[in-house]
Write a protein that holds these residues in place. Structure first.
Motif, PDB file in Angstrom:
ATOM      1  N   SER A   1     -80.262  -4.074 -34.615  1.00 25.91           N
ATOM      2  CA  SER A   1     -79.012  -4.658 -34.507  1.00 25.91           C
ATOM      3  C   SER A   1     -78.109  -3.702 -33.921  1.00 25.91           C
ATOM      4  O   SER A   1     -76.884  -4.081 -33.594  1.00 25.91           O
TER       5      SER A   1
ATOM      6  N   PHE B   1     -74.637  -3.868 -31.394  1.00 30.58           N
ATOM      7  CA  PHE B   1     -73.338  -3.498 -32.069  1.00 30.58           C
ATOM      8  C   PHE B   1     -72.662  -2.517 -31.205  1.00 30.58           C
ATOM      9  O   PHE B   1     -71.421  -2.643 -30.954  1.00 30.58           O
TER      10      PHE B   1
ATOM     11  N   ALA C   1     -72.403 -10.053 -30.362  1.00 25.31           N
ATOM     12  CA  ALA C   1     -72.410 -10.561 -31.687  1.00 25.31           C
ATOM     13  C   ALA C   1     -73.592 -11.738 -31.957  1.00 25.31           C
ATOM     14  O   ALA C   1     -73.944 -11.928 -33.066  1.00 25.31           O
TER      15      ALA C   1
ATOM     16  N   VAL D   1     -76.473  -9.711 -32.625  1.00 26.40           N
ATOM     17  CA  VAL D   1     -76.668  -9.403 -34.186  1.00 26.40           C
ATOM     18  C   VAL D   1     -77.125 -10.619 -35.062  1.00 26.40           C
ATOM     19  O   VAL D   1     -78.137 -10.234 -36.164  1.00 26.40           O
ATOM     20  N   SER D   2     -76.161 -11.519 -34.689  1.00 26.38           N
ATOM     21  CA  SER D   2     -76.514 -12.614 -35.719  1.00 26.38           C
ATOM     22  C   SER D   2     -77.898 -13.144 -35.607  1.00 26.38           C
ATOM     23  O   SER D   2     -78.760 -13.454 -36.691  1.00 26.38           O
TER      24      SER D   2
ATOM     25  N   SER E   1     -71.135 -11.948 -38.177  1.00 30.55           N
ATOM     26  CA  SER E   1     -71.523 -11.549 -36.806  1.00 30.55           C
ATOM     27  C   SER E   1     -70.999 -13.092 -35.895  1.00 30.55           C
ATOM     28  O   SER E   1     -70.764 -12.940 -34.757  1.00 30.55           O
TER      29      SER E   1
ATOM     30  N   VAL F   1     -67.473 -13.568 -35.414  1.00 29.55           N
ATOM     31  CA  VAL F   1     -67.037 -12.514 -34.321  1.00 29.55           C
ATOM     32  C   VAL F   1     -67.417 -13.177 -32.853  1.00 29.55           C
ATOM     33  O   VAL F   1     -66.306 -13.231 -31.992  1.00 29.55           O
TER      34      VAL F   1
END
Length: 159
Positions: free
Chosen positions: A55, A59, A94, A97-98, A131, A134
């Motif tokens: 991740s 990021f 984002a 990452v999620s 995330s 975001v």
């Protein structure tokens, strides 16, 4: 927005980047070594650690795009296709990452089940939803900026 405002935001981005780098360089390897002897938690925690490293890629990409967006604001070029593209890339980062933390949720769940600590599951859920928020916020800003650019182009053609 003045350059001092964007300078502060750039400083915040650098601090975030350094904090995550410190976690990746110092804390995660120490945690990896700390669970080396644990037969039960070792594999589960290592799955989470691998997810944290993975991740880190989206990021840092989102931080780079945020820095680019702040540079566009400094150059008074915030209402451009470059800004829309930067917001779109932040949205995708984002979401990535999620997705990574959603994929590691079974490890959070196993640790929470075994140790009878539901707080561990909540930590994983908070990261996923933060995330995701975001990503939604970047999407809304992208749409607003696209509409503002369209209105600006229409007004420029009208005059």
């Amino acid at each position: 927005m003045s350059k001092s405002s964007t300078m502060f935001l750039k400083f915040v981005l650098v601090v975030l980047a350094l904090a995550v780098l410190a976690i990746c360089v110092f804390a995660l390897p120490a945690l990896w070594r700390g669970v080396a002897d644990d037969e039960v938690f070792g594999g589960w925690v290592r799955g989470i650690i691998i997810g944290m490293y993975v991740s880190g890629i989206p990021f840092y990409y989102a931080l780079y795009q945020s820095f680019k967006l702040l540079n566009l604001i400094d150059r008074n070029d915030a209402f451009s296709d470059h800004a829309v593209k930067a917001l779109r890339m932040i949205k995708f980062a984002a979401l990535a990452v999620s997705a990574v933390y959603t994929a590691t949720m079974p490890f959070f769940f196993l640790i929470g089940q075994y140790d009878d600590a539901p707080g561990v599951i909540v930590i994983g859920m908070v990261i996923i939803f933060a995330s995701f928020v975001v990503a939604v916020f970047a999407y809304v800003l992208q749409k607003l900026l696209r509409n503002a650019i369209d209105i600006k182009i229409e007004n420029d053609l009208t005059v």
